[in-house]
Design a protein around this motif. Sequence first.
Motif, PDB file in Angstrom:
ATOM      1  N   PHE A   1      -1.343 -11.749  -2.627  1.00 49.87           N
ATOM      2  CA  PHE A   1      -1.090 -11.446  -1.217  1.00 49.87           C
ATOM      3  C   PHE A   1      -0.560 -10.024  -1.060  1.00 49.87           C
ATOM      4  O   PHE A   1      -0.987  -9.288  -0.148  1.00 49.87           O
ATOM      5  CB  PHE A   1      -0.084 -12.462  -0.662  1.00 49.87           C
ATOM      6  CG  PHE A   1       0.342 -12.143   0.746  1.00 49.87           C
ATOM      7  CD1 PHE A   1      -0.484 -12.453   1.829  1.00 49.87           C
ATOM      8  CD2 PHE A   1       1.561 -11.507   0.987  1.00 49.87           C
ATOM      9  CE1 PHE A   1      -0.085 -12.146   3.112  1.00 49.87           C
ATOM     10  CE2 PHE A   1       1.952 -11.202   2.273  1.00 49.87           C
ATOM     11  CZ  PHE A   1       1.125 -11.528   3.337  1.00 49.87           C
ATOM     12  N   THR A   2       0.324  -9.641  -1.937  1.00 52.30           N
ATOM     13  CA  THR A   2       0.890  -8.295  -1.877  1.00 52.30           C
ATOM     14  C   THR A   2      -0.175  -7.245  -2.099  1.00 52.30           C
ATOM     15  O   THR A   2      -0.241  -6.219  -1.402  1.00 52.30           O
ATOM     16  CB  THR A   2       1.992  -8.142  -2.936  1.00 52.30           C
ATOM     17  OG1 THR A   2       2.999  -9.122  -2.707  1.00 52.30           O
ATOM     18  CG2 THR A   2       2.619  -6.760  -2.885  1.00 52.30           C
ATOM     19  N   LEU A   3      -1.083  -7.508  -3.051  1.00 52.53           N
ATOM     20  CA  LEU A   3      -2.156  -6.562  -3.357  1.00 52.53           C
ATOM     21  C   LEU A   3      -3.111  -6.414  -2.179  1.00 52.53           C
ATOM     22  O   LEU A   3      -3.492  -5.303  -1.800  1.00 52.53           O
ATOM     23  CB  LEU A   3      -2.906  -7.025  -4.608  1.00 52.53           C
ATOM     24  CG  LEU A   3      -4.038  -6.107  -5.075  1.00 52.53           C
ATOM     25  CD1 LEU A   3      -3.496  -4.739  -5.451  1.00 52.53           C
ATOM     26  CD2 LEU A   3      -4.746  -6.728  -6.289  1.00 52.53           C
ATOM     27  N   SER A   4      -3.489  -7.530  -1.575  1.00 49.55           N
ATOM     28  CA  SER A   4      -4.405  -7.473  -0.438  1.00 49.55           C
ATOM     29  C   SER A   4      -3.767  -6.774   0.757  1.00 49.55           C
ATOM     30  O   SER A   4      -4.434  -6.061   1.516  1.00 49.55           O
ATOM     31  CB  SER A   4      -4.855  -8.891  -0.046  1.00 49.55           C
ATOM     32  OG  SER A   4      -3.721  -9.643   0.383  1.00 49.55           O
ATOM     33  N   PHE A   5      -2.451  -6.938   0.928  1.00 49.95           N
ATOM     34  CA  PHE A   5      -1.736  -6.264   2.032  1.00 49.95           C
ATOM     35  C   PHE A   5      -1.766  -4.749   1.839  1.00 49.95           C
ATOM     36  O   PHE A   5      -2.000  -3.995   2.785  1.00 49.95           O
ATOM     37  CB  PHE A   5      -0.287  -6.783   2.081  1.00 49.95           C
ATOM     38  CG  PHE A   5       0.545  -6.077   3.108  1.00 49.95           C
ATOM     39  CD1 PHE A   5       0.411  -6.394   4.460  1.00 49.95           C
ATOM     40  CD2 PHE A   5       1.446  -5.096   2.733  1.00 49.95           C
ATOM     41  CE1 PHE A   5       1.182  -5.742   5.404  1.00 49.95           C
ATOM     42  CE2 PHE A   5       2.214  -4.445   3.675  1.00 49.95           C
ATOM     43  CZ  PHE A   5       2.082  -4.766   5.021  1.00 49.95           C
ATOM     44  N   LYS A   6      -1.542  -4.296   0.628  1.00 48.26           N
ATOM     45  CA  LYS A   6      -1.577  -2.869   0.349  1.00 48.26           C
ATOM     46  C   LYS A   6      -2.968  -2.297   0.606  1.00 48.26           C
ATOM     47  O   LYS A   6      -3.111  -1.187   1.155  1.00 48.26           O
ATOM     48  CB  LYS A   6      -1.161  -2.592  -1.096  1.00 48.26           C
ATOM     49  CG  LYS A   6       0.321  -2.827  -1.365  1.00 48.26           C
ATOM     50  CD  LYS A   6       0.647  -2.532  -2.805  1.00 48.26           C
ATOM     51  CE  LYS A   6       2.152  -2.710  -3.080  1.00 48.26           C
ATOM     52  NZ  LYS A   6       2.497  -2.426  -4.486  1.00 48.26           N
ATOM     53  N   VAL A   7      -4.010  -3.052   0.224  1.00 46.18           N
ATOM     54  CA  VAL A   7      -5.381  -2.572   0.426  1.00 46.18           C
ATOM     55  C   VAL A   7      -5.675  -2.422   1.915  1.00 46.18           C
ATOM     56  O   VAL A   7      -6.267  -1.441   2.375  1.00 46.18           O
ATOM     57  CB  VAL A   7      -6.382  -3.533  -0.237  1.00 46.18           C
ATOM     58  CG1 VAL A   7      -7.831  -3.176   0.185  1.00 46.18           C
ATOM     59  CG2 VAL A   7      -6.246  -3.471  -1.747  1.00 46.18           C
TER      60      VAL A   7
ATOM     61  N   MET B   1      -3.521  -1.860   4.340  1.00 47.72           N
ATOM     62  CA  MET B   1      -2.750  -0.747   4.888  1.00 47.72           C
ATOM     63  C   MET B   1      -3.393   0.590   4.550  1.00 47.72           C
ATOM     64  O   MET B   1      -3.463   1.500   5.382  1.00 47.72           O
ATOM     65  CB  MET B   1      -1.313  -0.786   4.378  1.00 47.72           C
ATOM     66  CG  MET B   1      -0.505  -1.964   4.905  1.00 47.72           C
ATOM     67  SD  MET B   1      -0.410  -1.995   6.703  1.00 47.72           S
ATOM     68  CE  MET B   1       0.521  -0.516   7.011  1.00 47.72           C
ATOM     69  N   LEU B   2      -3.885   0.724   3.330  1.00 45.24           N
ATOM     70  CA  LEU B   2      -4.550   1.969   2.941  1.00 45.24           C
ATOM     71  C   LEU B   2      -5.832   2.171   3.741  1.00 45.24           C
ATOM     72  O   LEU B   2      -6.188   3.303   4.118  1.00 45.24           O
ATOM     73  CB  LEU B   2      -4.854   1.964   1.442  1.00 45.24           C
ATOM     74  CG  LEU B   2      -3.637   2.109   0.519  1.00 45.24           C
ATOM     75  CD1 LEU B   2      -4.047   1.885  -0.936  1.00 45.24           C
ATOM     76  CD2 LEU B   2      -3.033   3.506   0.684  1.00 45.24           C
ATOM     77  N   GLU B   3      -6.528   1.075   3.990  1.00 38.16           N
ATOM     78  CA  GLU B   3      -7.767   1.173   4.760  1.00 38.16           C
ATOM     79  C   GLU B   3      -7.469   1.631   6.192  1.00 38.16           C
ATOM     80  O   GLU B   3      -8.179   2.458   6.761  1.00 38.16           O
ATOM     81  CB  GLU B   3      -8.468  -0.188   4.774  1.00 38.16           C
ATOM     82  CG  GLU B   3      -9.800  -0.211   5.531  1.00 38.16           C
ATOM     83  CD  GLU B   3     -10.840   0.706   4.912  1.00 38.16           C
ATOM     84  OE1 GLU B   3     -11.767   1.120   5.620  1.00 38.16           O
ATOM     85  OE2 GLU B   3     -10.711   1.041   3.696  1.00 38.16           O
ATOM     86  N   LYS B   4      -6.417   1.092   6.790  1.00 41.10           N
ATOM     87  CA  LYS B   4      -6.020   1.508   8.142  1.00 41.10           C
ATOM     88  C   LYS B   4      -5.619   2.976   8.166  1.00 41.10           C
ATOM     89  O   LYS B   4      -5.940   3.704   9.117  1.00 41.10           O
ATOM     90  CB  LYS B   4      -4.866   0.642   8.631  1.00 41.10           C
ATOM     91  CG  LYS B   4      -5.272  -0.780   8.979  1.00 41.10           C
ATOM     92  CD  LYS B   4      -4.060  -1.562   9.503  1.00 41.10           C
ATOM     93  CE  LYS B   4      -4.468  -3.002   9.878  1.00 41.10           C
ATOM     94  NZ  LYS B   4      -3.333  -3.773  10.414  1.00 41.10           N
ATOM     95  N   LEU B   5      -4.909   3.449   7.130  1.00 37.84           N
ATOM     96  CA  LEU B   5      -4.507   4.841   7.068  1.00 37.84           C
ATOM     97  C   LEU B   5      -5.723   5.747   6.976  1.00 37.84           C
ATOM     98  O   LEU B   5      -5.792   6.804   7.604  1.00 37.84           O
ATOM     99  CB  LEU B   5      -3.564   5.064   5.874  1.00 37.84           C
ATOM    100  CG  LEU B   5      -3.044   6.489   5.674  1.00 37.84           C
ATOM    101  CD1 LEU B   5      -2.193   6.931   6.876  1.00 37.84           C
ATOM    102  CD2 LEU B   5      -2.207   6.585   4.392  1.00 37.84           C
ATOM    103  N   ARG B   6      -6.740   5.304   6.174  1.00 37.37           N
ATOM    104  CA  ARG B   6      -7.966   6.108   6.036  1.00 37.37           C
ATOM    105  C   ARG B   6      -8.697   6.223   7.360  1.00 37.37           C
ATOM    106  O   ARG B   6      -9.138   7.302   7.743  1.00 37.37           O
ATOM    107  CB  ARG B   6      -8.887   5.468   4.983  1.00 37.37           C
ATOM    108  CG  ARG B   6     -10.133   6.304   4.663  1.00 37.37           C
ATOM    109  CD  ARG B   6     -11.042   5.546   3.717  1.00 37.37           C
ATOM    110  NE  ARG B   6     -11.582   4.363   4.361  1.00 37.37           N
ATOM    111  CZ  ARG B   6     -12.622   4.383   5.230  1.00 37.37           C
ATOM    112  NH1 ARG B   6     -13.204   5.518   5.555  1.00 37.37           N
ATOM    113  NH2 ARG B   6     -13.063   3.257   5.747  1.00 37.37           N
ATOM    114  N   LEU B   7      -8.823   5.092   8.050  1.00 41.88           N
ATOM    115  CA  LEU B   7      -9.501   5.096   9.343  1.00 41.88           C
ATOM    116  C   LEU B   7      -8.764   5.979  10.354  1.00 41.88           C
ATOM    117  O   LEU B   7      -9.384   6.604  11.215  1.00 41.88           O
ATOM    118  CB  LEU B   7      -9.621   3.660   9.884  1.00 41.88           C
ATOM    119  CG  LEU B   7     -10.556   2.739   9.077  1.00 41.88           C
ATOM    120  CD1 LEU B   7     -10.475   1.301   9.602  1.00 41.88           C
ATOM    121  CD2 LEU B   7     -11.998   3.238   9.121  1.00 41.88           C
TER     122      LEU B   7
END
Length: 818
Positions: free
Chosen positions: A6-12, A14-20
């Motif tokens: 769950f922690t790993l998927s949350f980080k992914v 968040m990074l995707e939102k930052l990229r967008l």
Amino acid sequence: MCDKSFTLSFKVRMLEKLRLFLEPGIRRWRTFALHWPRLSRLVKWGGTAGLAGLFLLLMSWLIVLLTIPTVSQLQRVRTQIASDIYTSDSLLLGRYYNEYRTVVPVEEIPQHVLDALVATEDERFFQHGGIDYRSWARVLVKTILQGDDSSGGGSTISQQLAKNLFPRRDYAVFSLLVNKVREIAIARRLERAYSKKELLGFYLNTVPFPENVFGIDVAARRFFNKPPGNLLIEEGATLVGSLRATTYYNPVRFPERALERRNTVLGQMVRNGYLSQATADSLQSLPMSLNYNPVVRNEDIAPYFLAHVRKELEAILSDIRKPDGEPYDLYTDGLKVYTTLNSRMQRIAEAAAREHLSEMQNRFDEHWQGRTAPWMDVRTVERAMKQSRRYQALSEKGLSDEAIRQAFEQPDSITIFTWEGPRKVWMTPMDSLRHQLGLLQLGFIALEPYTGFVRAWIGGIDFSFFQYDHVTSRRQAGSVFKPVVYTQALRSGIDPCEQIPNELLVYHEYAKGDWAVKDWRRDDPEPHFSPDGKDEDDWIPQNADGIYGGSYSLEGALVNSVNTVSVKLIMQLGVEPVVELAENMGITSEIPPEPSIALGTAEVSLYDMAAVFATLASQGRKVRPRVIRRIETHDGQVLADFGGEPQEQVVDSVYAATMTRMLESVATVGTASRLRWRYGLYNIPLAGKTGTSQNHADGWFIGYTPKLVVGAWVGGDSPLVRFRNFEYGQGAATALPVCALFLRQVIREPGLENWKEGAFHQPPPEILRRLDCPLRIKSPEELLRDSLMADSLFRDSLRLADSLLLDMPVLESGGLEQ
């Protein structure tokens, strides 16, 4: 395992939102960089530098905040306050300080002074929190952009106070920036630590005024001779106005400028509503009126004493700690020091010294007129030259010895000491040294027995010219040391009436410390002969009057200061017991273990010798001169209180009383008898002893009444400075008169009469009976000579009478001729 996924998927996510979020901006930047490559590089590096600068600024601010005092520490901060020194009769004697400042509560500062300060230095003081951003803008526009210096600075009173309390530091090229940031941060914290009114009082107690005086209290007393609470509106405005430029607006040196600035301050008070226009107009029409008092302490009283007090205070305070564990600082902590000095006695002592020394200097100059004085020896003058401050200053500048000598031979305008006052003359520095060498110097001390409280102290003829203190300096004691020998004689069982022959004897040192009357039959294992054949181990002590024969009692020998008897006593007693007693009675300097100390060859200070006589005056209890009575903090807490300490009994009270009785005879019929017949000190109990060192280089007198011990030394800075004969150079002629003039005036002075009261403790009746004996018994040869002389005089008188009768005419009537 589920938690990790769950922690790993949350980080992914968040990074995707930052990229967008960043992707549109990156595309626009690439397009901009493609069309404007040079400008894009400038923006890129400028932005990077700006971010780095902002980061450094934030880090600097954080570092400054961590290194400046906290609010609680600022609430405990104390400004530097001068320490006050008082006499025993409550006269302010002087102050010790780094910055000449005293502190007064803000409640004692008139409101009009606070108003003038705010109106002139910080109009928006009550509206800002330590930083006035509107003033910054004014400075930016008017001063920097328009070049108008009259608009004033941007620092608030709080910022200026921060600078006064925490002086600026050196940070190389960043000094201005870092110091400004520190002052801003400290100012903001000061506003949180104190009320506005407290800040105004704090500022006025720390700010420098003209002539390098600090604080409103000292400034008010300096320029208007009054405490700040009594300042008039125009006087307060004058002081506040001087803060802008303390030298330029000094009201003493530049009264016109100070007047103009005062009126500006009054105008500012009108502008800010602190003063009506009518009142201001009335005050602005007044002339500048000062009551200038450059001496706000009695620095002309006892400067040598004040210098000695400082040394003792520094030693005492090194062992006393503040509540925070730090030692007290004499120059910054505002201590109140109460000394033992009596200002009236000090004035009397200074007058006595001036009266006698000025007359004696004239006699001394006449005595050597037309002769080459011994202190004019080249080596003596050269030694004085190398010890002078002028020589040392030139040496520190890197001048060679030859260049310095040439400078000392170049005429210059020099101020020299004379008894008529300082005199500016045109002479070479070398001649001024010769003049100084020929001046007679003085040491004088007066103290109480039992307590040791010093009531008067003179260390030299003028502190501004000669800082060397002759109360604590060491010189040969002469015969004032003899009471120590005679006290030890009593302690060793020698009867006061024992008759001791007055013989001229040759003593010889057969080995180190092994002295005896020279016996021609006894071999010397290590003889020492000079080139001219003189036996260097021989010693022939002689009397000052050159008279020998007969015998003296202890009292008779002391009264007449008979050297041969003193030497006989120390040979009988041994040197070590005398040295030990001298140390127990108060002598702190090293005493050579030689029998010649019986004649005063040891070098001792007047300070120590006064302690010796005070011990006798205190019934044998050890007394040390004491100059400090009490030390208090600025707010009245007692740090040290001296007095009432138990005293060690070093001499039996019977022996002390016996010695006092013998020393009374010295002052009545002995070498110190001029106390009575010349100076009229008939009606007070008085004991004392004179002393004269070899070649009359040092004249001494130390004496005491039941309530006061007085001592004086007179001589030159060099032992070569001396009178040529005993008549002028003896202690009875040089030192005794100063003590006599002092005592005579003290017992006459209104308010000091009680120092005349009291009586000496008397020895037991048995001792008094044993003292009732002849002071001197003549030898058979003297008795025969006196008898023959008496017979001769009788026969001569008979012949004269017969001759006169034979020459008279006789009338027939048997009557004498009419």
